[in-house]
Write an enzyme that holds these catalytic residues in place. Structure first.
Site, PDB file in Angstrom:
ATOM      1  CB  CYS A 323      -0.954  -0.013   1.188  1.00  0.00           C
ATOM      2  SG  CYS A 323      -0.136  -0.182   2.795  1.00  0.00           S
ATOM      3  CG  HIS A 775      -3.814   0.264   4.880  1.00  0.00           C
ATOM      4  ND1 HIS A 775      -3.342  -0.526   3.849  1.00  0.00           N
ATOM      5  CD2 HIS A 775      -4.927   0.886   4.409  1.00  0.00           C
ATOM      6  CE1 HIS A 775      -4.139  -0.379   2.799  1.00  0.00           C
ATOM      7  NE2 HIS A 775      -5.099   0.466   3.109  1.00  0.00           N
TER       8      HIS A 775
END
Length: 815
Positions: A323, A775
């Protein structure tokens, strides 16, 4: 065309068929110039000469470029679904049980054929009628592990570090060294980044120099060469998860695992034993709550998110902890410079035509492929995998497959110990690594390089506190890294009330709700002021006074880039080496004006610090102790002084060895220049123009070459070593404003510059306690509205959390 005619045509082209060798790389899962796969219309065509794969739309490009005409066509087609398969609505929140969700995805089977181009004549495979050479070539391709798969495995195993045997028997010195949680500096130079802590003696030194001159001066390696102490840990990678710490073994010359790292760190006052306790502290509980809050707000959970599809709205599939890459690339390709070069101005067929024999190894080609995949809209369409009624929340309704950036990730991370792995990475570090690789790819034509749009000059002004004289230097950067001054919070009254509420809750043993929490709110302007605020420098050597004193350092921007990237320093180390993420909001406006931060250079009322102090101009003096010792042994004092100076006053033994080997020098008895301060001039250069020309041929500037030869006594090899080990001196020489040099006429071009007004274009947010986990999500302003890119999910943003960003991308206003 009949079968017999097709076989004859194939036999006439057997010279274009190769049998796979162990060293060959085989691509059979993704087109090298697009994101088509065996499941795309027409499948993939594997060139039986180069073993590269192409989609149906692109295989003729390869034929026209190479003349290779024999291909293995691989298609994956859905298997028929049994008619008696139940289609009833699920009644249970369960998977794979009667009455629950049917988790079975469509199954596929592979269909093969041999295809001849340009006619697209197809022959079935397997077939005994095919020539043996073709059968062997196809069998080899089908049996081989695809390069795409190999790269995935390599990335995964890159995270599997070997246990260091040296760590198991490491002897640590009881030298009383205690390492603070911040304020580190190399023990041999002024480097404050890329620092390594030696686990034997606690010495902190800088790492190796990168290809572009950044990184360090290699003092950590030099320390190992001097001491043979084998292990070092990189400061800044030590977090609560010690497995993510970067431990390097100089004996093995690779990153290793230290199973006793907590014990080794504790030896130097870095105590991680508290991490093993079973109860969380109040601060840890708050952090845990805020992490959950971060995840929900940054991902805009629970909001009506409208899925977006079409050109510029293509997600990037997560390859497993990728990510950070997806977020950065969405932000980068929201800039006009990268869009223009790799998408608008470059057609895929032109990029492929200019690419080397293996386009999977060419960054320009892979960036063009990625740009067309992200911006064309060709792959931006609903996947239909999750039915709306089955979605757990609104975010799960955003069903877009996105494109998997496998080839790009493999190429951009090649040779890098972190980005080649499957571990989570710091988005800032990846962004800067990416720009370096782009700059290198465009080294032959710097004006074409889109990474220039991010670079700018920073001017540093040093003023000696004693003499009030100044020195100006410049350096190039691509990010402004900003501290967050919590004392500048604008909601201090709310914070005070919250602290009282928290104390009351704790006293009553009640849980503090997330909605009750109040975070400091710090204006972005306060963070910018921190960067440009005066900073006191201790132990500064003033060439004006020939003494150590203090100095005041200030920074300004010499040029304003087309795109200004701000990095918020949210991760800090508390006392005791407890890693902490600042629990803070930064109020970032849509528009900023930093015109007041422009550098003004040397002012009329300022006087420059001398480039060399009086003591330095007089030259070094011979150590009287060494001279006296040698003189007592019967050597003339002139020779003794020469020996001491020639060996840099290293010691009696070194001076003795030099003296014995130079007894026959014709000038051995010529007196040396006085080292007293009465000597007004430095010794004349001891090199000739041929030595200068040699260094210039190596690519060094002439003024740098002359200085290096001066300090190295005219020895070319030592001069080259000096240049490589003194990058700070070189930068000062190249960019010192008081040299009044004309603009460079070399291949290096001036950086973009313009007004200091900027508009917010994108921001990358991070969720988690460390940049090595959690994330990343990015929000991008497109067509006047904010869009959230969460890996493959792309949607209209309902409430962009601009106060929670980690990296902010600003573009020049009206650009």
């Amino acid at each position: 065309m009949g079968v017999n005619a097709a076989m004859e045509l194939l036999r006439s082209r057997l010279n274009r068929v190769r049998i796979l060798e162990p060293s060959n790389r085989v691509y059979k899962q993704e087109c090298c110039i697009s994101f088509q796969t065996p499941r795309s219309d027409g499948g993939l065509f594997v060139d039986l000469n180069s073993f590269l794969a192409f989609g149906r739309e692109y295989v003729l490009w390869n034929y026209n470029k190479t003349g290779n005409s024999v291909y293995l066509n691989i298609r994956e087609v859905p298997k028929p679904v049994s008619e008696d398969r139940p289609h009833k609505k699920p009644t249970l929140l369960a998977i794979g049980v009667d009455g629950g969700f049917d988790a079975k995805e469509a199954e596929f089977e592979e269909v093969y054929s041999v295809v001849l181009l340009p006619e697209f004549v197809s022959l079935p495979f397997p077939s005994v009628e095919l020539p043996e050479k073709v059968r062997l070539a196809v069998d080899g391709v089908l049996a081989a592990v695809g390069a795409e798969r190999k790269e995935q495995v390599t990335a995964w195993t890159a995270g599997k570090k070997q246990v260091s045997q040296a760590a198991l028997t490491l002897q640590q010195l009881d030298n009383g060294v205690k390492v603070p949680p911040s304020g580190w500096k190399c023990s041999k130079c002024d480097k404050t980044e890329n620092l390594w802590l030696n686990l034997t003696d606690g010495t902190i030194n800088c790492g190796r120099k990168n290809w572009d001159g950044t990184g360090g001066n290699g003092h950590a390696l030099e320390h190992y060469d001097e001491t043979r102490y084998p292990l070092a840990v990189k400061l800044g990678t030590i977090t609560a998860d010690l497995e993510n710490a970067d431990v390097y073994s100089y004996e093995d010359d690779e990153t290793v695992e230290d199973p006793l790292l907590a014990q080794h760190l504790e030896h130097f006052g870095i105590d991680f034993s508290s991490l093993q306790k079973t109860e969380m502290t109040t601060a840890e509980k708050e952090l845990d709550q805020n992490v959950n809050f971060d995840w929900n707000r940054i991902q805009e959970k629970g909001k009506e998110l409208q899925p977006l599809f079409g050109p510029g709205y293509t997600g990037l599939a997560n390859l497993g902890n990728s990510c950070y890459l997806a977020s950065v690339m969405q932000a980068v390709f929201s800039t006009k410079d990268f869009q223009q070069l790799y998408f608008l101005s470059t057609k895929l067929d032109d990029a492929f035509l200019r690419a080397p024999a293996d386009p999977t190894l060419d960054l320009k080609t892979q960036l063009t492929k990625l740009a067309h995949g992200m911006l064309s809209g060709k792959y931006s369409c609903p996947s239909g995998k999750v039915a709306e009624k089955e979605a757990e929340d609104e975010a799960d309704k955003i069903t877009q497959d996105g494109i998997p950036p496998r080839m790009f990730k493999s190429l951009i991370g090649a040779g890098h110990p972190e980005f080649a792995s499957a571990r989570q990475q710091d988005a800032l570090e990846f962004f800067q690594h990416f720009l370096e690789q782009v700059e290198r790819a465009h080294a032959s034509n710097p004006l074409e390089d889109p990474s220039r749009a991010f670079r700018f000059y920073v001017e540093e002004r040093i003023m000696c506190s004693t003499s009030r004289k100044v020195r100006y230097t410049q350096k190039i950067d691509n990010v402004l890294s900003l501290n967050i001054p919590l004392q500048a919070a604008v909601n201090k009254d709310e914070l005070s009330s919250f602290q009282k509420l928290k104390a009351e809750k704790e006293q009553l043993g009640e849980k503090l709700e997330v909605d009750d929490c109040v975070r400091p709110r710090v204006p972005l302007a306060a963070c910018l002021e921190c960067f440009f605020a005066p900073e006191e420098v201790q132990d500064f050597y003033s060439t004006a006074t020939n003494s150590r004193t203090t100095a005041i350092k200030t920074s300004r921007l010499v040029s304003f880039p087309d795109y200004l990237v701000l990095h918020m320093r949210k991760f800090v180390m508390d006392a005791g080496w407890v890693p902490r993420k600042l629990d803070v909001f930064v109020d970032v406006p849509d528009e900023i004006d930093i015109s007041y931060m422009r550098a003004k250079g040397l002012q009329p009322d300022e006087e420059l610090l001398p480039e060399t102090g009086e003591a330095e101009l007089s030259g070094p003096s011979a150590d009287e102790g060494i001279v006296a010792h040698l003189a007592d042994m019967g050597f003339p004092r002139v020779r003794c002084a020469k020996a001491a100076l020639a060996t840099s006053n290293a010691g009696v033994e070194e001076a003795m060895n030099w003296l014995l080997s130079h007894m026959d020098d014709p000038d051995i008895d010529v007196p040396v220049a006085s080292g007293n301060k009465g000597s007004s001039l430095p010794p004349a250069p001891t090199y000739d123009q041929s030595h200068v020309d040699t260094l210039i041929a190596f690519g060094f500037p002439e003024d740098v070459a002359r200085k290096a030869l001066t300090v190295s006594g005219g020895d070319v090899e030592r001069a080259a070593e000096w240049i490589c080990s003194h990058p700070d001196d070189i930068i000062a020489m190249d960019l010192d404003v008081n040299t009044a040099r004309e603009p460079s006429t070399s291949s290096e071009q001036p950086l973009p510059d313009g007004p200091g007004k900027y508009q917010l274009l994108a921001f990358v947010s991070h969720m988690g306690t460390s940049t090595q986990n959690g994330h990343y999500v990015v929000h991008v302003r497109k067509e006047g509205r904010w869009v959230i890119f969460n890996d493959s999910k792309v949607a209209l943003s309902g409430d962009p959390p601009k106060d929670m960003g980690y990296l902010y991308f600003f573009q020049r206003a009206n650009s």
